[in-house]
Enzyme design. Structure first.
Site, mmCIF file in Angstrom:
data_model
loop_
_atom_site.group_PDB
_atom_site.id
_atom_site.type_symbol
_atom_site.label_atom_id
_atom_site.label_comp_id
_atom_site.label_asym_id
_atom_site.label_seq_id
_atom_site.Cartn_x
_atom_site.Cartn_y
_atom_site.Cartn_z
ATOM 1 N N CYS A 113 5.770 -0.623 -0.413
ATOM 2 C CA CYS A 113 6.332 0.546 -1.093
ATOM 3 C C CYS A 113 6.657 1.617 -0.036
ATOM 4 C CB CYS A 113 5.335 1.081 -2.118
ATOM 5 S SG CYS A 113 3.859 1.821 -1.374
ATOM 6 N N CYS B 51 3.547 2.781 1.988
ATOM 7 C CA CYS B 51 3.126 1.787 2.969
ATOM 8 C C CYS B 51 4.152 1.636 4.090
ATOM 9 C CB CYS B 51 2.862 0.457 2.283
ATOM 10 S SG CYS B 51 1.434 0.539 1.185
ATOM 11 N N HIS C 89 -3.731 0.823 -0.843
ATOM 12 C CA HIS C 89 -2.896 -0.378 -0.890
ATOM 13 C C HIS C 89 -3.352 -1.307 0.241
ATOM 14 C CE1 HIS C 89 0.795 1.433 -3.159
ATOM 15 N NE2 HIS C 89 -0.359 1.809 -3.687
ATOM 16 N N GLU D 181 -1.806 -2.832 2.579
ATOM 17 C CA GLU D 181 -1.232 -2.536 3.895
ATOM 18 C C GLU D 181 -1.969 -1.382 4.578
ATOM 19 O OE1 GLU D 181 2.471 -3.287 1.208
ATOM 20 O OE2 GLU D 181 0.378 -2.661 0.952
#
Length: 150
Positions: free
Chosen positions: A84, A87, A54, A56
């Site tokens: 999420c 993250c 992801h 992040e």
């Protein structure tokens, strides 16, 4: 020093680059206390065949490498979509002090919509300040366009 909207515009521009790889167009920036962007990344899950890639997570990794330190306290993470749970956990482990995000994620968000892991008092580390909804319309539109084409 750039304000939150300027940083989010920079993240939005970067997020659109993820479209070329078929990745969900999300981008993240790690900003140091002086306002300097020290790391930036997009989602690279599809490109790298990595479920943890992801934006992040990738940006936090790059920032840690750049600073040669896992402690990113006093830093800001700017991301185009509410993080999420995965993250959010990484954000707290990195000791990010400030989180700024664009679109809310009513399905999987962990910074205030569905969950609020980044400010959970039972966690060993928490984000001091969360600013959500910065350019939410533009961030959300980029995602809506992407998923409508799938």
């Amino acid at each position: 020093m750039m304000d939150d909207m300027s940083l989010m515009r920079m993240a939005l521009e970067l997020a659109s680059e993820a479209l070329a790889t078929g990745d969900v167009p999300v981008a993240a920036l790690v900003v140091d206390p002086s306002g300097l962007v020290i790391a930036s990344a997009t989602n690279t899950k599809e490109r790298d065949h990595d479920p943890t890639a992801h934006a992040e997570i990738v940006a936090l990794r790059l920032a840690g490498h750049a600073l040669e330190n896992t402690n990113l306290s006093d830093h800001t993470l700017v991301v185009t979509l509410e993080p999420c749970v995965m993250c959010a956990g990484a954000i707290t482990q990195a000791r990010i002090s400030r989180l700024v995000f664009g679109a809310w994620d009513d399905k999987a968000g962990a910074a205030g919509s569905k969950h609020d892991l980044v400010r959970d008092r039972t966690m060993p580390h928490r984000v001091d300040e969360v600013v959500g909804g910065v350019l939410a319309g533009e961030c959300g539109a980029l995602l809506t366009d992407f998923f409508s084409q799938k």
